[in-house]
Scaffold this motif. Sequence first.
Motif, PDB file in Angstrom:
ATOM      1  N   UNK A 169     -24.256 -13.712 -31.188  1.00  0.00           N
ATOM      2  CA  UNK A 169     -25.047 -14.920 -31.371  1.00  0.00           C
ATOM      3  C   UNK A 169     -26.333 -14.803 -30.571  1.00  0.00           C
ATOM      4  N   UNK A 170     -27.295 -15.559 -30.980  1.00  0.00           N
ATOM      5  CA  UNK A 170     -28.549 -15.608 -30.228  1.00  0.00           C
ATOM      6  C   UNK A 170     -28.377 -16.533 -29.031  1.00  0.00           C
ATOM      7  N   UNK A 171     -29.342 -16.495 -28.138  1.00  0.00           N
ATOM      8  CA  UNK A 171     -29.309 -17.403 -26.989  1.00  0.00           C
ATOM      9  C   UNK A 171     -29.356 -18.851 -27.459  1.00  0.00           C
ATOM     10  N   UNK A 172     -30.137 -19.141 -28.495  1.00  0.00           N
ATOM     11  CA  UNK A 172     -30.214 -20.508 -29.013  1.00  0.00           C
ATOM     12  C   UNK A 172     -28.875 -20.942 -29.609  1.00  0.00           C
ATOM     13  N   UNK A 173     -28.185 -20.039 -30.303  1.00  0.00           N
ATOM     14  CA  UNK A 173     -26.862 -20.369 -30.839  1.00  0.00           C
ATOM     15  C   UNK A 173     -25.877 -20.656 -29.701  1.00  0.00           C
ATOM     16  N   UNK A 174     -25.959 -19.876 -28.631  1.00  0.00           N
ATOM     17  CA  UNK A 174     -25.087 -20.100 -27.482  1.00  0.00           C
ATOM     18  C   UNK A 174     -25.396 -21.446 -26.830  1.00  0.00           C
ATOM     19  N   UNK A 175     -26.679 -21.805 -26.729  1.00  0.00           N
ATOM     20  CA  UNK A 175     -27.043 -23.110 -26.180  1.00  0.00           C
ATOM     21  C   UNK A 175     -26.475 -24.236 -27.043  1.00  0.00           C
ATOM     22  N   UNK A 176     -26.529 -24.057 -28.369  1.00  0.00           N
ATOM     23  CA  UNK A 176     -25.964 -25.064 -29.263  1.00  0.00           C
ATOM     24  C   UNK A 176     -24.451 -25.163 -29.104  1.00  0.00           C
ATOM     25  N   UNK A 177     -23.787 -24.015 -28.887  1.00  0.00           N
ATOM     26  CA  UNK A 177     -22.337 -24.032 -28.661  1.00  0.00           C
ATOM     27  C   UNK A 177     -21.974 -24.805 -27.401  1.00  0.00           C
ATOM     28  N   UNK A 178     -22.821 -24.726 -26.387  1.00  0.00           N
ATOM     29  CA  UNK A 178     -22.558 -25.459 -25.150  1.00  0.00           C
ATOM     30  C   UNK A 178     -22.401 -26.954 -25.396  1.00  0.00           C
ATOM     31  N   UNK A 179     -23.037 -27.455 -26.448  1.00  0.00           N
ATOM     32  CA  UNK A 179     -22.955 -28.886 -26.748  1.00  0.00           C
ATOM     33  C   UNK A 179     -21.547 -29.305 -27.176  1.00  0.00           C
ATOM     34  N   UNK A 180     -20.704 -28.354 -27.553  1.00  0.00           N
ATOM     35  CA  UNK A 180     -19.320 -28.660 -27.934  1.00  0.00           C
ATOM     36  C   UNK A 180     -18.408 -28.772 -26.709  1.00  0.00           C
ATOM     37  N   UNK A 181     -18.921 -28.426 -25.558  1.00  0.00           N
ATOM     38  CA  UNK A 181     -18.135 -28.346 -24.337  1.00  0.00           C
ATOM     39  C   UNK A 181     -18.311 -29.597 -23.484  1.00  0.00           C
ATOM     40  N   UNK A 182     -17.202 -30.159 -23.009  1.00  0.00           N
ATOM     41  CA  UNK A 182     -17.260 -31.203 -21.990  1.00  0.00           C
ATOM     42  C   UNK A 182     -17.087 -30.489 -20.661  1.00  0.00           C
ATOM     43  N   UNK A 183     -18.144 -30.436 -19.914  1.00  0.00           N
ATOM     44  CA  UNK A 183     -18.164 -29.697 -18.654  1.00  0.00           C
ATOM     45  C   UNK A 183     -17.384 -30.462 -17.592  1.00  0.00           C
ATOM     46  N   UNK A 184     -16.318 -29.856 -17.079  1.00  0.00           N
ATOM     47  CA  UNK A 184     -15.493 -30.524 -16.061  1.00  0.00           C
ATOM     48  C   UNK A 184     -16.273 -30.826 -14.789  1.00  0.00           C
ATOM     49  N   UNK A 185     -17.334 -30.069 -14.529  1.00  0.00           N
ATOM     50  CA  UNK A 185     -18.122 -30.324 -13.316  1.00  0.00           C
ATOM     51  C   UNK A 185     -19.047 -31.535 -13.493  1.00  0.00           C
ATOM     52  N   UNK A 186     -19.316 -31.936 -14.744  1.00  0.00           N
ATOM     53  CA  UNK A 186     -20.151 -33.110 -15.045  1.00  0.00           C
ATOM     54  C   UNK A 186     -19.539 -33.922 -16.186  1.00  0.00           C
ATOM     55  N   UNK A 187     -18.326 -34.464 -16.026  1.00  0.00           N
ATOM     56  CA  UNK A 187     -17.679 -35.142 -17.150  1.00  0.00           C
ATOM     57  C   UNK A 187     -18.331 -36.456 -17.554  1.00  0.00           C
ATOM     58  N   UNK A 188     -19.124 -37.054 -16.672  1.00  0.00           N
ATOM     59  CA  UNK A 188     -19.718 -38.358 -16.959  1.00  0.00           C
ATOM     60  C   UNK A 188     -21.116 -38.267 -17.561  1.00  0.00           C
ATOM     61  N   UNK A 189     -21.583 -37.071 -17.830  1.00  0.00           N
ATOM     62  CA  UNK A 189     -22.925 -36.895 -18.371  1.00  0.00           C
ATOM     63  C   UNK A 189     -22.922 -37.282 -19.849  1.00  0.00           C
ATOM     64  N   UNK A 190     -23.891 -38.104 -20.235  1.00  0.00           N
ATOM     65  CA  UNK A 190     -23.951 -38.615 -21.609  1.00  0.00           C
ATOM     66  C   UNK A 190     -24.905 -37.832 -22.509  1.00  0.00           C
ATOM     67  N   UNK A 191     -25.404 -36.711 -22.066  1.00  0.00           N
ATOM     68  CA  UNK A 191     -26.307 -35.934 -22.912  1.00  0.00           C
ATOM     69  C   UNK A 191     -25.762 -34.523 -23.077  1.00  0.00           C
ATOM     70  N   UNK A 192     -26.181 -33.835 -24.132  1.00  0.00           N
ATOM     71  CA  UNK A 192     -25.651 -32.494 -24.424  1.00  0.00           C
ATOM     72  C   UNK A 192     -25.969 -31.487 -23.315  1.00  0.00           C
ATOM     73  N   UNK A 193     -25.116 -30.492 -23.188  1.00  0.00           N
ATOM     74  CA  UNK A 193     -25.332 -29.430 -22.202  1.00  0.00           C
ATOM     75  C   UNK A 193     -26.623 -28.668 -22.466  1.00  0.00           C
TER      76      UNK A 193
END
Length: 96
Positions: free
Chosen positions: A21-45
């Motif tokens: 995948x490209x770096x941009x595709x990987x960044x988009x994949x991050x949006x599917x992740x709920x980051x345990x270090x920031x669970x209360x964040x309301x915006x995409x990774x």
Amino acid sequence: VSPRVARPQSAQYGSCSLRRMSAMEALELLDQLVDESDPDVDFPNSFHAFQTAEGIRRAHPDKGTAAARLCAPHWFHLVGLLHDLGKVLVLFGEPQ
């Protein structure tokens, strides 16, 4: 991360054969992740990645001088964008 932990992961993921995948595709994949270090964040990774890169750019603009490049080389902005990409491995079974 200790070498004891890093070596097996390097052997497993170092060939990049899991998924291409490209770096941009990987960044988009991050949006599917709920980051345990920031669970209360309301915006995409990915927003955090762009926000970090932009913050670095504003704090350390490249003014084209040799001194500016020493303080904040061109790649520094890119590092801000890519700094969390390893978290996509959570989507492939790695723990957070």
